[in-house]
Design a protein around this motif. Structure first.
Motif, PDB file in Angstrom:
ATOM      1  N   ILE A  34       0.712  -1.097  -0.107  1.00  0.00           N
ATOM      2  CA  ILE A  34      -0.333   0.067   0.013  1.00  0.00           C
ATOM      3  C   ILE A  34       0.962   0.940   0.222  1.00  0.00           C
ATOM      4  O   ILE A  34       0.448   2.292  -0.586  1.00  0.00           O
ATOM      5  N   PHE A  35       1.912   1.155   0.544  1.00  0.00           N
ATOM      6  CA  PHE A  35       2.897   2.512   0.864  1.00  0.00           C
ATOM      7  C   PHE A  35       3.416   2.699  -0.755  1.00  0.00           C
ATOM      8  O   PHE A  35       3.507   3.880  -1.005  1.00  0.00           O
ATOM      9  N   VAL A  36       3.715   1.737  -1.564  1.00  0.00           N
ATOM     10  CA  VAL A  36       4.011   1.981  -2.980  1.00  0.00           C
ATOM     11  C   VAL A  36       3.107   2.370  -3.852  1.00  0.00           C
ATOM     12  O   VAL A  36       3.246   3.405  -4.593  1.00  0.00           O
ATOM     13  N   GLY A  37       1.819   2.116  -3.528  1.00  0.00           N
ATOM     14  CA  GLY A  37       0.497   2.623  -4.129  1.00  0.00           C
ATOM     15  C   GLY A  37       0.434   4.048  -3.686  1.00  0.00           C
ATOM     16  O   GLY A  37       0.068   4.874  -4.645  1.00  0.00           O
ATOM     17  N   TYR A  38       0.486   4.662  -2.482  1.00  0.00           N
ATOM     18  CA  TYR A  38       0.483   5.861  -2.125  1.00  0.00           C
ATOM     19  C   TYR A  38       1.545   6.485  -2.991  1.00  0.00           C
ATOM     20  O   TYR A  38       1.336   7.786  -3.281  1.00  0.00           O
ATOM     21  N   ILE A  39       2.990   6.360  -2.756  1.00  0.00           N
ATOM     22  CA  ILE A  39       3.839   6.870  -3.614  1.00  0.00           C
ATOM     23  C   ILE A  39       3.680   6.989  -5.111  1.00  0.00           C
ATOM     24  O   ILE A  39       3.857   8.225  -5.548  1.00  0.00           O
ATOM     25  N   THR A  40       3.265   5.783  -5.513  1.00  0.00           N
ATOM     26  CA  THR A  40       3.054   5.797  -7.176  1.00  0.00           C
ATOM     27  C   THR A  40       1.727   6.867  -7.619  1.00  0.00           C
ATOM     28  O   THR A  40       1.970   7.663  -8.298  1.00  0.00           O
ATOM     29  N   ALA A  41       0.625   6.819  -6.709  1.00  0.00           N
ATOM     30  CA  ALA A  41      -0.513   7.755  -6.903  1.00  0.00           C
ATOM     31  C   ALA A  41       0.015   9.181  -6.714  1.00  0.00           C
ATOM     32  O   ALA A  41      -0.422  10.095  -7.638  1.00  0.00           O
ATOM     33  N   ALA A  42       0.975   9.581  -5.914  1.00  0.00           N
ATOM     34  CA  ALA A  42       1.091  10.921  -5.605  1.00  0.00           C
ATOM     35  C   ALA A  42       2.096  11.307  -6.971  1.00  0.00           C
ATOM     36  O   ALA A  42       1.773  12.474  -7.330  1.00  0.00           O
ATOM     37  N   VAL A  43       3.185  10.572  -7.110  1.00  0.00           N
ATOM     38  CA  VAL A  43       4.128  10.764  -8.367  1.00  0.00           C
ATOM     39  C   VAL A  43       3.204  11.172  -9.675  1.00  0.00           C
ATOM     40  O   VAL A  43       3.414  11.924 -10.437  1.00  0.00           O
ATOM     41  N   LEU A  44       2.140  10.140  -9.922  1.00  0.00           N
ATOM     42  CA  LEU A  44       1.638  10.279 -11.287  1.00  0.00           C
ATOM     43  C   LEU A  44       0.636  11.492 -11.247  1.00  0.00           C
ATOM     44  O   LEU A  44       0.643  12.182 -12.240  1.00  0.00           O
ATOM     45  N   ILE A  46       1.099  14.305  -9.388  1.00  0.00           N
ATOM     46  CA  ILE A  46       1.875  15.560  -9.764  1.00  0.00           C
ATOM     47  C   ILE A  46       2.405  15.697 -10.903  1.00  0.00           C
ATOM     48  O   ILE A  46       2.414  16.747 -11.457  1.00  0.00           O
ATOM     49  N   GLY A  47       2.735  14.557 -11.485  1.00  0.00           N
ATOM     50  CA  GLY A  47       3.257  14.643 -12.892  1.00  0.00           C
ATOM     51  C   GLY A  47       2.178  15.084 -13.778  1.00  0.00           C
ATOM     52  O   GLY A  47       2.278  15.934 -14.721  1.00  0.00           O
ATOM     53  N   ILE A  48       0.954  14.356 -13.731  1.00  0.00           N
ATOM     54  CA  ILE A  48      -0.309  15.084 -14.684  1.00  0.00           C
ATOM     55  C   ILE A  48      -0.465  16.462 -14.457  1.00  0.00           C
ATOM     56  O   ILE A  48      -0.869  17.220 -15.455  1.00  0.00           O
TER      57      ILE A  48
END
Length: 151
Positions: A34-44, A46-48
């Motif tokens: 789940i931690f990786v999911g939160y990090i990926t969600a935030a990065v994606l 912010i990128g968008i």
């Protein structure tokens, strides 16, 4: 001298709708971590958001030319300038659209301005630009014509 400047920023609903990447990313990575999911969600997300901000085009009118994004059109070869709102703008973007026209339209900006191109060697009959204030853009072009030497 600059007579008009407008940045076609995306509307709030676009940022809200792209926020759907957050729960989607979390759901994809939930079985893994789940931690990786939160990090990926935030990065994606912010990128968008950064891409939306970076890619917002600017329309500028000065003494010599109109700039729409990276394209330039000399004021001297602009003919009739017509602004459209509501249903008329929808028709200009759709049924009345000439396939040879140069377009800078954004789905989140309904009004458009149609700029006739007077250059005989240019196969483009007109430019069609999205603008939140089409009357101000048309007025700025008229004002620039008055100030342009030799006109």
């Amino acid at each position: 001298m600059t007579y008009y400047r407008e940045r076609l920023w995306p509307t709030a609903w676009l940022y809200i709708s792209t926020a759907l990447i957050i729960p989607a990313s979390i759901l994809v990575f939930l079985p893994i971590n789940i931690f990786v999911g939160y990090i990926t969600a935030a990065v994606l997300y912010i990128g968008i958001v950064l891409f939306l901000l970076w890619s917002a085009p600017t329309i500028t009118v000065d003494d010599k030319e109109l700039r729409a994004g990276s394209a330039r059109l000399p004021i001297a070869i602009i003919g009739d300038v017509t602004s459209y709102n509501g249903d008329e703008a929808t028709l200009e973007r759709g049924q009345r659209l000439d396939a040879r026209a140069w377009l800078m339209i954004r789905g989140w900006v309904s009004p458009v301005v149609k700029l006739e191109v007077l250059d005989e060697s240019d196969p483009t009959p007109y430019w069609l630009l999205s603008s939140r204030t089409p009357e101000l853009l048309a007025g700025a072009i008229a004002q620039s014509r008055l100030r342009t030497p030799g006109k």
